[in-house]
Design a protein around this motif. Sequence first.
Motif, short mmCIF file in Angstrom:
data_model
loop_
_atom_site.label_atom_id
_atom_site.label_comp_id
_atom_site.label_asym_id
_atom_site.label_seq_id
_atom_site.Cartn_x
_atom_site.Cartn_y
_atom_site.Cartn_z
N SER A 1 0.84 -1.19 0.00
CA SER A 1 0.00 0.00 0.00
C SER A 1 0.88 1.25 0.00
O SER A 1 1.93 1.28 0.64
CB SER A 1 -0.91 0.01 1.24
N ASN A 2 0.40 2.27 -0.70
CA ASN A 2 1.10 3.56 -0.67
C ASN A 2 0.47 4.49 0.37
O ASN A 2 0.87 5.64 0.49
CB ASN A 2 1.11 4.21 -2.05
N GLY A 3 -0.53 4.00 1.09
CA GLY A 3 -1.19 4.79 2.12
C GLY A 3 -2.21 5.78 1.59
O GLY A 3 -2.79 6.54 2.35
N LYS A 4 -2.44 5.79 0.26
CA LYS A 4 -3.35 6.77 -0.34
C LYS A 4 -4.44 6.14 -1.22
O LYS A 4 -5.50 6.70 -1.38
CB LYS A 4 -2.57 7.75 -1.21
N SER A 5 -4.15 4.98 -1.80
CA SER A 5 -5.02 4.43 -2.84
C SER A 5 -5.83 3.23 -2.37
O SER A 5 -5.36 2.42 -1.56
CB SER A 5 -4.18 4.02 -4.05
N LEU A 6 -7.03 3.11 -2.92
CA LEU A 6 -7.86 1.93 -2.72
C LEU A 6 -7.88 1.06 -3.98
O LEU A 6 -8.61 0.08 -4.04
CB LEU A 6 -9.30 2.33 -2.36
N HIS A 7 -7.08 1.42 -4.98
CA HIS A 7 -7.04 0.69 -6.26
C HIS A 7 -5.61 0.22 -6.52
O HIS A 7 -4.66 0.98 -6.40
CB HIS A 7 -7.49 1.60 -7.41
N ASN B 1 -1.87 -4.22 -12.03
CA ASN B 1 -0.71 -5.07 -12.32
C ASN B 1 0.59 -4.29 -12.19
O ASN B 1 1.62 -4.84 -11.82
CB ASN B 1 -0.84 -5.67 -13.71
N ALA B 2 0.55 -2.99 -12.47
CA ALA B 2 1.75 -2.16 -12.37
C ALA B 2 2.23 -2.01 -10.93
O ALA B 2 3.40 -1.70 -10.69
CB ALA B 2 1.48 -0.78 -12.98
N ASP B 3 1.36 -2.24 -9.95
CA ASP B 3 1.72 -2.12 -8.54
C ASP B 3 2.32 -3.41 -7.97
O ASP B 3 2.67 -3.45 -6.79
CB ASP B 3 0.49 -1.74 -7.71
N PRO C 1 -5.38 1.24 3.57
CA PRO C 1 -4.32 0.57 4.33
C PRO C 1 -3.13 1.51 4.54
O PRO C 1 -2.80 2.32 3.67
CB PRO C 1 -3.92 -0.62 3.44
N LEU C 2 -2.49 1.39 5.68
CA LEU C 2 -1.32 2.22 5.99
C LEU C 2 -0.21 2.00 4.96
O LEU C 2 -0.10 0.93 4.36
CB LEU C 2 -0.79 1.90 7.38
N ASP C 3 0.60 3.03 4.78
CA ASP C 3 1.73 2.96 3.85
C ASP C 3 2.62 1.78 4.20
O ASP C 3 3.00 1.59 5.35
CB ASP C 3 2.52 4.27 3.92
N GLY C 4 2.93 0.95 3.21
CA GLY C 4 3.80 -0.20 3.41
C GLY C 4 3.08 -1.48 3.80
O GLY C 4 3.73 -2.52 3.97
N THR C 5 1.76 -1.42 3.94
CA THR C 5 0.99 -2.61 4.31
C THR C 5 0.96 -3.60 3.15
O THR C 5 0.72 -3.22 2.01
CB THR C 5 -0.46 -2.23 4.70
N ALA C 6 1.18 -4.87 3.45
CA ALA C 6 1.17 -5.91 2.42
C ALA C 6 -0.26 -6.21 1.98
O ALA C 6 -1.17 -6.34 2.80
CB ALA C 6 1.80 -7.18 2.95
N ILE C 7 -0.42 -6.29 0.66
CA ILE C 7 -1.70 -6.66 0.05
C ILE C 7 -1.42 -7.88 -0.83
O ILE C 7 -0.55 -7.82 -1.71
CB ILE C 7 -2.28 -5.50 -0.78
N ILE C 8 -2.13 -8.96 -0.58
CA ILE C 8 -1.89 -10.21 -1.29
C ILE C 8 -3.21 -10.74 -1.84
O ILE C 8 -4.21 -10.77 -1.14
CB ILE C 8 -1.26 -11.28 -0.36
N ILE C 9 -3.18 -11.14 -3.10
CA ILE C 9 -4.31 -11.86 -3.68
C ILE C 9 -3.81 -13.26 -3.99
O ILE C 9 -2.84 -13.42 -4.74
CB ILE C 9 -4.85 -11.22 -4.96
N GLN C 10 -4.44 -14.25 -3.43
CA GLN C 10 -4.09 -15.64 -3.65
C GLN C 10 -5.13 -16.23 -4.62
O GLN C 10 -6.32 -16.21 -4.33
CB GLN C 10 -4.11 -16.41 -2.34
N PHE C 11 -4.67 -16.73 -5.75
CA PHE C 11 -5.54 -17.34 -6.75
C PHE C 11 -5.34 -18.85 -6.71
O PHE C 11 -4.20 -19.32 -6.73
CB PHE C 11 -5.19 -16.84 -8.15
N VAL C 12 -6.43 -19.61 -6.68
CA VAL C 12 -6.34 -21.07 -6.68
C VAL C 12 -7.09 -21.60 -7.89
O VAL C 12 -8.26 -21.26 -8.10
CB VAL C 12 -6.94 -21.66 -5.38
N LYS C 13 -6.40 -22.41 -8.68
CA LYS C 13 -7.00 -23.05 -9.85
C LYS C 13 -7.02 -24.56 -9.62
O LYS C 13 -5.98 -25.15 -9.36
CB LYS C 13 -6.20 -22.78 -11.12
#
Length: 106
Positions: free
Chosen positions: A33-39, A42-44, A92-104
């Motif tokens: 997280s950059n502490g500012k965005s909710l979006h 792929n570039a992030d 989310p606070l700046d530096g917070t980890a955001i993870i999306i886990q995909f299961v196929k």
Amino acid sequence: MNPPLTMIPKIASGFIRKRLPRKTEVLAYYALSNGKSLHYTNADALLPYSNTEILDPKDVSYLNVFINAVLQPEHNYEVQKGLLTLKTRDVPLDGTAIIIQFVKLH
């Protein structure tokens, strides 16, 4: 006290049905997280930890979203191909980890 089991118990139908496990593929998108965005796009993605882009939910069996290692309920986010949108009021606070886990499941 029951005696130890010394033989395989008989099965009423005369056979044991086996179901082989399905082949499973687990992929993950990581961002901070950059502490500012909710979006998040792929570039992030945080390389080299991410091994996939943000996949279309229709192309996976299921997915999980974690923020700061906490599993998020489905009403807190929306995933589209290439985009994660958080539906929370708080960013989310700046530096917070955001993870999306995909299961196929194949």
